[in-house]
Design an enzyme around this catalytic site. Structure first.
Site, PDB file in Angstrom:
ATOM      1  N   ARG A 442      29.194   9.381  23.457  1.00 25.28           N
ATOM      2  CA  ARG A 442      29.115   8.119  23.629  1.00 25.28           C
ATOM      3  C   ARG A 442      30.462   7.532  24.097  1.00 25.28           C
ATOM      4  NH1 ARG A 442      26.367   8.637  18.704  1.00 25.28           N
ATOM      5  NH2 ARG A 442      28.015   8.271  17.619  1.00 25.28           N
ATOM      6  N   LYS A 469      13.144   9.200  19.294  1.00 28.96           N
ATOM      7  CA  LYS A 469      14.471   9.309  19.641  1.00 28.96           C
ATOM      8  C   LYS A 469      15.237  10.689  19.849  1.00 28.96           C
ATOM      9  CE  LYS A 469      18.846   8.240  17.381  1.00 28.96           C
ATOM     10  NZ  LYS A 469      19.718   7.816  16.208  1.00 28.96           N
ATOM     11  N   HIS A 484      25.142  16.353  37.054  1.00 31.57           N
ATOM     12  CA  HIS A 484      26.633  16.980  37.294  1.00 31.57           C
ATOM     13  C   HIS A 484      26.421  18.094  37.704  1.00 31.57           C
ATOM     14  CE1 HIS A 484      27.578  14.055  33.968  1.00 31.57           C
ATOM     15  NE2 HIS A 484      29.041  14.377  33.993  1.00 31.57           N
TER      16      HIS A 484
END
Length: 571
Positions: A442, A469, A484
């Site tokens: 985060r 979630k 990535h």
């Protein structure tokens, strides 16, 4: 008979007494064990409280701008919080004070949110209230963490120490080049080889911006035609679905062209990474603009003229869109907090830091990466030599990680923010204090995390997985790991999904494994895994890169392209 009963009762009484003594001993041991565990837990809790008190005192004296209680009471703009619950979402109540027609739009938004939304949404609203409401991104004028920390003399001294280390490393390279190789290179060979065909990248970058600007007018055309088809619902749905298909196809073509050009032009690693990262950034910018403003259009009329037949949806002017394309954020708003002036000295300092770290990377490549792995595939290599090479890259890899963070997320983003007078400089948080991988992911890159949260996680959580979630988070991790891997794979022009495994598999596993770890031990584990993991990852990619160039490999079958060259060279 009485004597016999007395003799029989005596052993029974003695046995009962022995049992009572045994039970008492067990209870005493059990009590002692409980008290010992309680004292240990209590001492740990007291130590955590005392540590928090010491940190609070330190913040109050040395790091005043990090004291959240003082900052909220004295200066609301100094907050370090990133999101908050809002009654109206940004998609329906943007800040348009810097854009034309902003006043009319604000008056039109004065009505409650429920009055503007369709009847079907109001019917589903009671079910959505039971779901956890996700907070919204908040832009506030504030400095970056390191900018504030470096105002403290102690932290500024550490900055000076790292600067001296960089200078000493530079002198080491200069003396080595002069006394060993008889010339002074200063890493310019790495720059020349890494930035080959950079003019092609610049040309593609200009063409990409033409495409991005064309998207703005295409979106306006969709919104205006849709508003004219209000009385023909079937035609309106057909038009919107057709435009959605064209938009998704255009995004896929945009990403495909940028990656295929890396192979077509045979771009070196640095030039390829510049093209791929910039293409990914523009893709994210375009999606942010479309996703944010599409909600406005779908909610109904936002701008109404005198006659009802001239009603048009509110669309931001071109200068808001152009500013967003270059602003150091991936979250679209009509305007952002702005600084009063450009601090040219601050901007020049950040630019010089970028140049210094770039030279530092060149030195690491020439003195470590190429030194350790340049002959990979040609030299004999056993397990002992391989372990020595990998652990020899641990410290340089840690330096690459820290310098990459500082150069991109601090120096470059602050440099562009200063030139554009962009006020919100919270591009990262204090990720170095994270004791879990939740906090690390985060806080490491707030810019990308905000985009993933705002436009991927929230949509998956709200519309696709309906409040799940965990599933939404896992899919976000997979998307991020694939992007990535795509940048590294096409940049190095090889298929070697080590980044995907480290990020999308091991990283996700560490998120769940380290959630219950104590703070101190958790922070140590985070740093150990970061240093060790980056060292292994950079070593493996370096070995694969040089193995494909040093070994004479044949590609006769499709499996030859996906089999690592590390394996094929020595087996």
């Amino acid at each position: 008979m009485a004597e016999e009963s007395r003799t029989d009762g005596k052993p029974r009484i003695e046995g009962a007494v022995d049992q009572m003594h045994f039970l008492r001993d067990k209870l005493q041991k059990f009590q002692a064990k409980i008290m010992c565990d309680f004292e240990q837990r209590l001492s740990c809790m007291i130590e955590d409280v005392m540590q928090d008190i010491r940190q609070q005192e330190l913040r109050a004296h040395e790091f005043r701008q990090f004291d959240s209680s003082v900052s909220r009471a004295t200066n609301a703009s100094a907050t370090w919080h990133n999101r908050q619950q809002q009654t109206l979402s940004p998609a329906t109540k943007p800040d348009v004070s810097d854009c034309p027609n902003g006043r009319a739009y604000a008056q039109n938004e004065a009505t409650p949110k429920q009055q503007q939304q369709p009847q079907q949404w109001r019917q589903d609203q009671p079910q959505q209230r039971t779901r956890r409401q996700l907070p919204d991104k908040v832009f506030v004028a504030r400095e970056s963490y390191l900018t504030v920390l470096l105002q403290v003399e102690h932290m500024r001294t550490i900055y000076h120490i790292f600067s001296i280390i960089l200078v000493m490393f530079l002198l080491n390279v200069i003396f080595y080049d002069y006394f060993v190789e008889g010339r002074i290179n200063l890493g310019l060979g790495t720059f020349r080889s890494g930035l080959k065909r950079i003019h092609w990248v610049f040309g593609v970058w200009l063409l990409e911006h033409v495409f991005v600007l064309a998207l703005y007018y295409a979106f306006q055309g969709w919104a205006l035609v849709r508003s004219k088809l209000q009385s023909h619902k079937s035609l309106q749905h057909f038009w919107s679905n057709s435009c959605l298909i064209m938009y998704i196809s255009a995004q896929l073509v945009f990403g495909y062209v940028s990656t295929s050009l890396c192979l077509k032009f045979q771009l070196p690693f640095v030039s390829a990474c510049v093209l791929l990262l910039e293409s990914t950034r523009l893709l994210m910018k375009m999606h942010a603009y479309v996703r944010y403003n599409a909600a406005r259009v779908l909610l109904g009329k936002q701008k109404t003229d005198v006659e009802l037949k001239d009603a048009r949806p509110y669309l931001p002017p071109l200068h808001c869109y152009v500013y967003f394309l270059f602003a150091p954020t991936l979250i679209y708003r009509d305007n952002y907090p702005r600084t009063k002036q450009i601090r040219w000295k601050f901007a020049l300092s950040r630019l010089m830091e970028i140049v210094a770290v770039a030279f530092f990377y060149a030195f690491i490549h020439e003195r470590h990466i190429r030194e350790y792995f340049g002959q990979f595939g040609k030299e004999a290599l056993g397990p002992s030599q391989l372990i020595v090479k990998i652990f020899g890259m641990m410290l340089p890899s840690a330096v690459i990680l820290l310098c990459g963070f500082y150069m991109i997320l601090h120096s470059w983003l602050n440099f562009t923010a200063e030139l554009l007078r962009f006020g919100d400089r919270m591009f990262y948080k204090d990720w170095w204090t994270s004791h879990t991988y939740d906090g690390y992911y985060r806080n490491w890159n707030v810019v990308v995390h905000d985009w993933l949260y705002e436009y991927v996680y929230r949509d998956l959580y709200t519309y696709v997985f309906k409040g799940s979630k965990v599933v939404a988070s896992l899919l976000v991790f997979m998307i991020s790991a694939l992007v990535h891997e795509q940048v590294l794979g096409f940049g190095l022009q090889l298929f070697f999904p080590v980044m995907f495994m480290f990020f999308g598999v091991i990283g996700v596993a560490l998120v769940f494994l380290m959630r219950s770890a104590p703070k101190t031990l958790g922070n140590i584990c985070v740093w150990f895994t970061l240093v060790f993991g980056n060292g292994v990852m950079i070593s493996l990619y370096s070995m694969e890169y040089y193995a494909r160039r040093n070994c004479e490999l044949r590609y006769e079958h499709w499996a030859d392209h996906i089999t690592p060259a590390i394996w094929r060279c020595y087996h």
